[in-house]
Design an enzyme around this catalytic site. Sequence first.
Site, PDB file in Angstrom:
ATOM      1  N   TYR A   1       0.848  -1.200   0.000  1.00 20.81           N
ATOM      2  CA  TYR A   1       0.000   0.000   0.000  1.00 20.81           C
ATOM      3  C   TYR A   1       0.881   1.247   0.000  1.00 20.81           C
ATOM      4  O   TYR A   1       0.710   2.162  -0.808  1.00 20.81           O
ATOM      5  CB  TYR A   1      -0.893  -0.054   1.237  1.00 20.81           C
ATOM      6  CG  TYR A   1      -1.678   1.185   1.563  1.00 20.81           C
ATOM      7  CD1 TYR A   1      -2.770   1.567   0.788  1.00 20.81           C
ATOM      8  CD2 TYR A   1      -1.371   1.961   2.684  1.00 20.81           C
ATOM      9  CE1 TYR A   1      -3.517   2.691   1.121  1.00 20.81           C
ATOM     10  CE2 TYR A   1      -2.115   3.073   3.025  1.00 20.81           C
ATOM     11  CZ  TYR A   1      -3.186   3.440   2.239  1.00 20.81           C
ATOM     12  OH  TYR A   1      -3.924   4.560   2.570  1.00 20.81           O
TER      13      TYR A   1
ATOM     14  N   LYS B   1       1.232   3.962  -3.077  1.00 18.68           N
ATOM     15  CA  LYS B   1       0.927   5.377  -2.827  1.00 18.68           C
ATOM     16  C   LYS B   1       2.168   6.241  -3.067  1.00 18.68           C
ATOM     17  O   LYS B   1       2.065   7.352  -3.565  1.00 18.68           O
ATOM     18  CB  LYS B   1       0.445   5.552  -1.385  1.00 18.68           C
ATOM     19  CG  LYS B   1      -0.951   5.016  -1.137  1.00 18.68           C
ATOM     20  CD  LYS B   1      -1.989   5.964  -1.713  1.00 18.68           C
ATOM     21  CE  LYS B   1      -3.330   5.845  -1.044  1.00 18.68           C
ATOM     22  NZ  LYS B   1      -4.319   6.777  -1.590  1.00 18.68           N
TER      23      LYS B   1
ATOM     24  N   ASP C   1       6.449   1.665  13.559  1.00 21.40           N
ATOM     25  CA  ASP C   1       6.685   1.753  15.001  1.00 21.40           C
ATOM     26  C   ASP C   1       6.114   3.028  15.620  1.00 21.40           C
ATOM     27  O   ASP C   1       5.538   3.024  16.702  1.00 21.40           O
ATOM     28  CB  ASP C   1       8.183   1.632  15.330  1.00 21.40           C
ATOM     29  CG  ASP C   1       9.052   2.545  14.466  1.00 21.40           C
ATOM     30  OD1 ASP C   1       8.590   3.005  13.400  1.00 21.40           O
ATOM     31  OD2 ASP C   1      10.214   2.790  14.858  1.00 21.40           O
TER      32      ASP C   1
ATOM     33  N   ASP D   1       4.924  -3.606  11.344  1.00 19.01           N
ATOM     34  CA  ASP D   1       4.246  -2.402  11.831  1.00 19.01           C
ATOM     35  C   ASP D   1       5.065  -1.142  11.581  1.00 19.01           C
ATOM     36  O   ASP D   1       6.290  -1.195  11.461  1.00 19.01           O
ATOM     37  CB  ASP D   1       3.983  -2.543  13.339  1.00 19.01           C
ATOM     38  CG  ASP D   1       2.730  -1.802  13.771  1.00 19.01           C
ATOM     39  OD1 ASP D   1       2.261  -0.930  13.012  1.00 19.01           O
ATOM     40  OD2 ASP D   1       2.226  -2.100  14.867  1.00 19.01           O
TER      41      ASP D   1
ATOM     42  N   ARG E   1     -10.130  -0.757  11.509  1.00 14.75           N
ATOM     43  CA  ARG E   1      -8.926  -0.158  12.104  1.00 14.75           C
ATOM     44  C   ARG E   1      -9.078  -0.031  13.616  1.00 14.75           C
ATOM     45  O   ARG E   1     -10.153  -0.243  14.164  1.00 14.75           O
ATOM     46  CB  ARG E   1      -8.665   1.191  11.435  1.00 14.75           C
ATOM     47  CG  ARG E   1      -8.085   1.006  10.044  1.00 14.75           C
ATOM     48  CD  ARG E   1      -8.070   2.280   9.268  1.00 14.75           C
ATOM     49  NE  ARG E   1      -9.416   2.681   8.887  1.00 14.75           N
ATOM     50  CZ  ARG E   1      -9.707   3.791   8.235  1.00 14.75           C
ATOM     51  NH1 ARG E   1      -8.750   4.624   7.898  1.00 14.75           N
ATOM     52  NH2 ARG E   1     -10.955   4.088   7.920  1.00 14.75           N
TER      53      ARG E   1
HETATM   54  N1  UDP Z   1      -3.956  -2.674  16.321  1.00 17.08           N
HETATM   55  C1  UDP Z   1      -4.206  -3.355  17.507  1.00 17.08           C
HETATM   56  N2  UDP Z   1      -5.426  -3.966  17.683  1.00 17.08           N
HETATM   57  C2  UDP Z   1      -6.408  -3.897  16.747  1.00 17.08           C
HETATM   58  C3  UDP Z   1      -6.166  -3.176  15.534  1.00 17.08           C
HETATM   59  C4  UDP Z   1      -4.918  -2.590  15.355  1.00 17.08           C
HETATM   60  O1  UDP Z   1      -3.360  -3.426  18.401  1.00 17.08           O
HETATM   61  O2  UDP Z   1      -7.496  -4.415  16.998  1.00 17.08           O
HETATM   62  C5  UDP Z   1      -2.668  -1.963  16.144  1.00 17.08           C
HETATM   63  C6  UDP Z   1      -1.942  -2.166  14.817  1.00 17.08           C
HETATM   64  O3  UDP Z   1      -1.110  -3.312  14.870  1.00 17.08           O
HETATM   65  C7  UDP Z   1      -1.166  -0.877  14.690  1.00 17.08           C
HETATM   66  C8  UDP Z   1      -2.086   0.167  15.336  1.00 17.08           C
HETATM   67  O4  UDP Z   1      -2.982  -0.578  16.164  1.00 17.08           O
HETATM   68  O5  UDP Z   1       0.019  -0.939  15.462  1.00 17.08           O
HETATM   69  C9  UDP Z   1      -2.882   1.006  14.360  1.00 17.08           C
HETATM   70  O6  UDP Z   1      -3.555   0.163  13.476  1.00 17.08           O
HETATM   71  P1  UDP Z   1      -4.629   0.644  12.409  1.00 17.08           P
HETATM   72  O7  UDP Z   1      -5.249  -0.565  11.809  1.00 17.08           O
HETATM   73  O8  UDP Z   1      -5.583   1.614  13.010  1.00 17.08           O
HETATM   74  O9  UDP Z   1      -3.836   1.394  11.245  1.00 17.08           O
HETATM   75  P2  UDP Z   1      -2.347   1.927  10.984  1.00 17.08           P
HETATM   76  O10 UDP Z   1      -2.129   3.111  11.861  1.00 17.08           O
HETATM   77  O11 UDP Z   1      -1.364   0.829  11.279  1.00 17.08           O
HETATM   78  O12 UDP Z   1      -2.379   2.284   9.550  1.00 17.08           O
END
Ligand code: UDP
Length: 350
Positions: free
Chosen positions: A151, A155, A303, A301, A200
């Site tokens: 992704y 982008k 970080d 991830d 999310r």
């Molecule tokens: N995450 C989590 N539990 C969930 C969903 C996401 O711990 O139920 C974590 C994910 O691994 C990431 C962060 O929350 O570190 C944000 O995830 P999100 O899917 O909102 O989007 P991102 O910011 O990674 O694009």
Amino acid sequence: MVAIALLGGSGFIGSNFAQFLTSCDGYRVSSFDLNDKKLRLRFENKAYAFQRLDIRDSGSELDRVVAEADVVVNLAAHVRPGSFLLKPLEIVDLNFYSSISVVEACIRHKKFLVHFSTSEVYGKTGGSPEPFREDLSDCILGPVANHRWIYSSAKQLLDRIIHAHGLANTLDYLIVRPFNFVGPLMDEVVPRWTREDNPRVLANFMSSLIYNRPIQLVNGGHSRRCFTYILDAVAALELLIRRRHDINRQIVNIGNPANETSMADLASRLIRIYRTHCDPTADVAIEEVASEDFYGPGYEDCDRRVPDISKLTRLGWIPRYDLEETFTSSAIYFYENRRRLENLLHREPK
Ligand code: UDP
């Protein structure tokens, strides 16, 4: 009157932005998307201009929509990390190839393009404590085998192509990089979590609270994000469009660097807010899950993600919603609208 075409206009950002623009003078807004479910929820009984359009196979119809607009805002994208892992080729199809046709239509008709990029383009911090700056930060991604980055790569290439058109003097544009916008209509709530129905983080944590299942903290919840309340975000977007001729051909972060939190702290905060404002009897556990089990193979991830927002603050924008207000307003909306949000449940198209 500025005619604005919102492509992907019934998503989270588009539906909130279309509603926000009704409180501003000088805009005529038309929204285009696969369906208008979120617009209907956002506008309730008020009227809005909507037309069904699939930018993946719309050809001459897309051309007509662009020709009739002054400013084209392209919000059409798959944006959930869960979907990057499950269907990487569809990510490239919509987020890259279809978006290229929007860029080309804007060039053909000499229309101003507001293109939605992503803060994912910056990737990982590489250990740097500095906030991400649009024109200075490196983009640090993991290996191809970690296909979460498809992704970000798609982008990034699009950002570079748009930038090159600016260099060639063939396109006026603004590239926007959103940093974790949250709020009403973000994602649906899911009674049962599956990899296919994997919203999310805020929507998934809220689903846990509403349906009384453990909050899933990926890899211990150490990753850090800066959350931006959608009302701050759409105000920034309107300002950028209003001042587009002053910031033509630039990349601009929209985010709230003061709203940084780890996912573990977010989980505790949301539980407290939920008990205070929604259901005092709520009692959910927090469970740590390995990313491999949660997302499947290929996940890595970001970080930490902190925006430098000096381009926006120089234009006079200041975010107003702190972490507590952001998550209190969001939690109350999710709770009060839980049945309606359940009905929004859909897989991302095709
Ligand atoms: N995450 C989590 N539990 C969930 C969903 C996401 O711990 O139920 C974590 C994910 O691994 C990431 C962060 O929350 O570190 C944000 O995830 P999100 O899917 O909102 O989007 P991102 O910011 O990674 O694009």
